[in-house]
Motif scaffolding. Structure first.
Motif, PDB file in Angstrom:
ATOM      1  N   UNK A 165      -6.579 101.195   6.059  1.00  0.00           N
ATOM      2  CA  UNK A 165      -7.587 100.459   6.835  1.00  0.00           C
ATOM      3  C   UNK A 165      -7.733  99.032   6.320  1.00  0.00           C
ATOM      4  N   UNK A 166      -7.844  98.868   5.030  1.00  0.00           N
ATOM      5  CA  UNK A 166      -7.964  97.535   4.445  1.00  0.00           C
ATOM      6  C   UNK A 166      -6.748  96.678   4.800  1.00  0.00           C
ATOM      7  N   UNK A 167      -5.573  97.268   4.739  1.00  0.00           N
ATOM      8  CA  UNK A 167      -4.339  96.530   5.019  1.00  0.00           C
ATOM      9  C   UNK A 167      -4.286  96.091   6.483  1.00  0.00           C
ATOM     10  N   UNK A 168      -4.633  97.003   7.387  1.00  0.00           N
ATOM     11  CA  UNK A 168      -4.558  96.690   8.807  1.00  0.00           C
ATOM     12  C   UNK A 168      -5.597  95.654   9.201  1.00  0.00           C
ATOM     13  N   UNK A 169      -6.790  95.770   8.633  1.00  0.00           N
ATOM     14  CA  UNK A 169      -7.861  94.848   8.976  1.00  0.00           C
ATOM     15  C   UNK A 169      -7.595  93.434   8.468  1.00  0.00           C
ATOM     16  N   UNK A 170      -6.724  93.308   7.493  1.00  0.00           N
ATOM     17  CA  UNK A 170      -6.366  91.975   6.992  1.00  0.00           C
ATOM     18  C   UNK A 170      -5.686  91.131   8.057  1.00  0.00           C
ATOM     19  N   UNK A 171      -5.137  91.767   9.079  1.00  0.00           N
ATOM     20  CA  UNK A 171      -4.435  91.026  10.126  1.00  0.00           C
ATOM     21  C   UNK A 171      -5.350  90.016  10.820  1.00  0.00           C
ATOM     22  N   UNK A 172      -6.635  90.327  10.869  1.00  0.00           N
ATOM     23  CA  UNK A 172      -7.561  89.398  11.534  1.00  0.00           C
ATOM     24  C   UNK A 172      -8.830  89.165  10.714  1.00  0.00           C
ATOM     25  N   UNK A 173      -8.810  89.520   9.451  1.00  0.00           N
ATOM     26  CA  UNK A 173      -9.981  89.286   8.609  1.00  0.00           C
ATOM     27  C   UNK A 173     -11.125  90.226   8.893  1.00  0.00           C
ATOM     28  N   UNK A 225      -6.412  94.142  -1.486  1.00  0.00           N
ATOM     29  CA  UNK A 225      -7.018  92.996  -0.820  1.00  0.00           C
ATOM     30  C   UNK A 225      -7.706  93.424   0.460  1.00  0.00           C
ATOM     31  N   UNK A 226      -8.310  92.467   1.144  1.00  0.00           N
ATOM     32  CA  UNK A 226      -9.037  92.762   2.370  1.00  0.00           C
ATOM     33  C   UNK A 226     -10.518  92.546   2.174  1.00  0.00           C
ATOM     34  N   UNK A 227     -11.291  93.070   3.118  1.00  0.00           N
ATOM     35  CA  UNK A 227     -12.752  92.912   3.101  1.00  0.00           C
ATOM     36  C   UNK A 227     -13.412  94.276   3.197  1.00  0.00           C
ATOM     37  N   UNK A 228     -14.355  94.523   2.298  1.00  0.00           N
ATOM     38  CA  UNK A 228     -15.020  95.823   2.224  1.00  0.00           C
ATOM     39  C   UNK A 228     -16.522  95.629   2.176  1.00  0.00           C
ATOM     40  N   UNK A 229     -17.239  96.431   2.962  1.00  0.00           N
ATOM     41  CA  UNK A 229     -18.699  96.463   2.891  1.00  0.00           C
ATOM     42  C   UNK A 229     -19.130  97.878   2.549  1.00  0.00           C
ATOM     43  N   UNK A 250     -13.609  89.558  -5.676  1.00  0.00           N
ATOM     44  CA  UNK A 250     -13.244  90.468  -4.597  1.00  0.00           C
ATOM     45  C   UNK A 250     -14.130  90.227  -3.377  1.00  0.00           C
ATOM     46  N   UNK A 251     -13.560  90.425  -2.187  1.00  0.00           N
ATOM     47  CA  UNK A 251     -14.310  90.230  -0.942  1.00  0.00           C
ATOM     48  C   UNK A 251     -15.080  91.508  -0.602  1.00  0.00           C
TER      49      UNK A 251
END
Length: 428
Positions: A165-173, A225-229, A250-251
């Motif tokens: 999920x983190x990897x795929x979501x990196x495609x558009x932030x 990497x990526x964005x996590x909440x 980290x984001x």
């Protein structure tokens, strides 16, 4: 409708007018004029002493009920409760029927509630059927209008699902929202594991069930990497880990439920299912750590964690009842009472306006002439009582029903529509 609000105090960290007492003229859904003394013909006038105005509040985590669970909450009840609670925008969890995992399901909210008294933003499922395995069509859901991706009340258990999920979501932030709970360790517990749970004879949820998942997710974030909440944190070690991760660059962002600091495991009313929440009310040490994290900015925002249940889900023995409370109407007031003095009402408003929107990159409304009017009107110190006759939710599972609270919403204004809160005490 058009409106002239007299002698209102502006609350906006981004405005040079912050703290000033002015008149606001709202016309055609926009802020027409801000000035010390405005006169306007044929416009309703509001003269409420002590009224404050901020940009509209945004709730990041709430359960809607519709479609599929209208017996628990309808979209009409949901949006009215949100408006009464001061929210002009709300993000809706994907745990519905059908699950919010198709373009049609996402677009449902845009067409159903896009121009209503509250803007409803869909959070799309990140895995198919919320099973924690295969990813949904994330790019298609993003294009349809999903603002974030999550399995909602179903915490992601598999490490590979988090990484993918983190990897795929990196495609558009994009941002992955995850509720950190290890289900095997939580093992169906009903309250915080501690002296109180032992004394009451109730199975406890150990703090480590949350803390292990936070540590795991942060480690995966650091690797990939990526964005996590991380949503609805409740323990000291969890917020300490997030604080350290932020210092490392980290984001990661996080939130806390508005009710989380209202009680501890020692102060909840024993065996009253209205006090059963997930995560549970924790220890006094955990509560102090949450307050410190709110004060120093580790916790980015506050959420209602609105989770309505019908009587069949709540009017049961504590160990059989469902976890969760309704929170949209009481979120500000409860936070206002239980998070001070570490976080004053100005800080709470900042987290509900700017903090919540930054998490998912929603545009922050502007409190200036010419801008679209997306506004919340409230009195930060006025007391009110949350009674059943003013409860807009279809559910009534709340430990705050019948309680007097401090800090009351007067109303909201969005999409050119004014919604008054019937619980606001009128002048004698």
């Amino acid at each position: 409708m058009d409106l002239l609000v007299k002698a209102v105090t502006l609350v906006d960290s981004a405005s040079s007018l912050a703290g000033q007492v002015v008149d606001l003229l709202l016309k055609d859904g926009k802020i027409k004029q801000i000035a010390p003394n405005i006169e306007a013909d044929n416009v309703p006038v509001v003269t409420e002493p002590g009224l404050h105005c901020s940009i509209g509040w945004f709730d990041l985590i709430a359960f809607c009920g519709e479609p599929g669970y209208e017996h628990r909450e309808t979209l009409e009840n949901f949006t009215r409760a949100a408006a009464y609670g001061g929210f002009t925008e709300v993000a809706c969890l994907p745990n519905l029927h059908p699950i919010t995992q198709t373009r049609a399901a996402v677009e449902y909210f845009r067409y159903k509630a896009g121009q209503g008294i509250v803007k409803v933003h869909p959070i799309a499922a990140v895995t198919q059927d919320l099973d924690g395995k295969d990813l949904t069509e994330i790019l298609d859901l993003k294009a349809a209008g999903a603002i974030a991706f999550s399995d909602g009340t179903d915490a992601l258990q598999a490490e590979d699902a988090v990484v993918k999920a983190l990897e795929y979501l990196k495609l558009f932030g994009g941002v992955l929202i995850n509720r950190p709970e290890n289900r095997k360790i939580a093992n169906g517990g009903h309250m915080h594991e501690g002296v109180a749970s032992t004394r009451l004879g109730l199975k406890g949820v150990p703090a480590i069930a949350e803390e292990m998942q936070v540590a795991r997710d942060l480690q995966l974030l650091k690797y990939n990497g990526g964005r996590l909440h991380l949503t609805q944190l409740s323990t000291a070690a969890a917020v300490d880990a997030v604080r350290q991760a932020k210092q490392e660059g980290l984001q990661v962002t996080c939130d806390v439920a508005a009710h989380q600091c209202a009680f501890t495991d020692e102060t909840l009313v024993p065996f009253d299912a209205n006090y059963k929440v997930s995560p549970p009310f924790r220890s006094e040490t955990d509560k102090r750590a949450l307050l410190a994290a709110l004060q120093d900015g580790t916790i980015d925002t506050i959420v209602s964690a609105h989770l309505p249940w019908n009587e069949e889900g709540k009017e049961l023995e504590f160990d059989l009842a469902e976890a969760g409370i309704i929170g949209l109407q009481t979120a500000f007031s409860v936070a206002n009472e239980t998070m001070a003095p570490q976080l004053d009402w100005q800080g709470i408003v900042e987290k509900l306006t700017v903090g919540s929107r930054k998490v998912v990159d929603l545009p922050v409304p502007e409190l200036q002439e010419g801008a679209s009017a997306n506004l919340t009107f409230f009195h930060p110190t006025k007391t009110w009582t949350f009674q059943e006759q003013v409860n807009a939710s279809a559910a009534k599972n709340s430990p705050f029903l019948g309680r007097q609270l401090q800090g009351c919403v007067w109303g909201t204004y969005v999409n050119g529509q004014l919604t008054r809160n019937p619980a606001y005490p009128t002048q004698a």
